[in-house]
Design a protein around this motif. Structure first.
Motif, PDB file in Angstrom:
ATOM      1  N   ALA A   1       0.848  -1.192   0.000  1.00 54.60           N
ATOM      2  CA  ALA A   1       0.000   0.000   0.000  1.00 54.60           C
ATOM      3  C   ALA A   1       0.881   1.238   0.000  1.00 54.60           C
ATOM      4  O   ALA A   1       2.019   1.197   0.470  1.00 54.60           O
TER       5      ALA A   1
ATOM      6  N   LYS B   1      -6.563  -5.232  -1.309  1.00 52.13           N
ATOM      7  CA  LYS B   1      -7.599  -4.222  -1.507  1.00 52.13           C
ATOM      8  C   LYS B   1      -8.894  -4.653  -0.831  1.00 52.13           C
ATOM      9  O   LYS B   1      -9.331  -5.791  -0.951  1.00 52.13           O
TER      10      LYS B   1
ATOM     11  N   THR C   1      -4.290   7.206  -2.113  1.00 52.25           N
ATOM     12  CA  THR C   1      -3.799   5.918  -1.634  1.00 52.25           C
ATOM     13  C   THR C   1      -3.811   4.921  -2.782  1.00 52.25           C
ATOM     14  O   THR C   1      -4.513   5.110  -3.787  1.00 52.25           O
TER      15      THR C   1
ATOM     16  N   TYR D   1      -3.305   0.438  -3.436  1.00 51.58           N
ATOM     17  CA  TYR D   1      -3.210  -0.870  -2.794  1.00 51.58           C
ATOM     18  C   TYR D   1      -2.908  -1.960  -3.813  1.00 51.58           C
ATOM     19  O   TYR D   1      -3.357  -1.898  -4.967  1.00 51.58           O
TER      20      TYR D   1
END
Length: 126
Positions: A49, A65, A58, A60
């Protein structure tokens, strides 16, 4: 120079949660994008991440996720990784890293990161 220290790892059962913390030293922490990586025995280090300098962006890995959440508190010079619904395949040493060349861009390539912590072990039993 930025020094990073991870904490919060441990041994948990599948389905449990953990929150990792990464405490950073240095006044420029808030200028850096940050990332979490992990490395399992016999495997390459992989991106988990990442978060932009403000926390507004952000990113992931597909494998985490919906289960993991990265966040940061620049006032505390700390980045977090909340890990829920843990699976045995999440077992690894988890590292946080700082990317001094990017603030908004989140890169998944480990060689782009300049500073690394020592890692914290996460073990998930089935």
């Amino acid at each position: 120079q930025v020094q990073l220290v991870e904490s919060g790892g441990g041994l948990v059962q599948a389905g449990d949660s953990l929150r990792l913390s990464c405490a950073a030293s240095g006044r420029t922490f808030s200028n850096y994008a940050m990332g979490w990586f992990r490395q399992a025995p016999g495997k390459e280090r992989e991106f988990v991440a990442g978060i932009s300098w403000s926390g507004g962006r952000t990113s992931y890995a597909d494998s985490v996720k919906g289960r993991f959440t990265i966040s940061r508190d620049n006032a505390k010079n700390t980045v977090y990784l909340q890990m829920n619904s843990l699976k045995p395949e999440d077992t690894a040493v988890y590292y946080c890293a700082a990317d001094r060349n990017h603030m908004l861009v989140i890169t998944t390539a480990s060689h782009e990161y300049d500073y690394w912590g020592q890692g914290t072990q996460v073990t998930v039993s089935s």
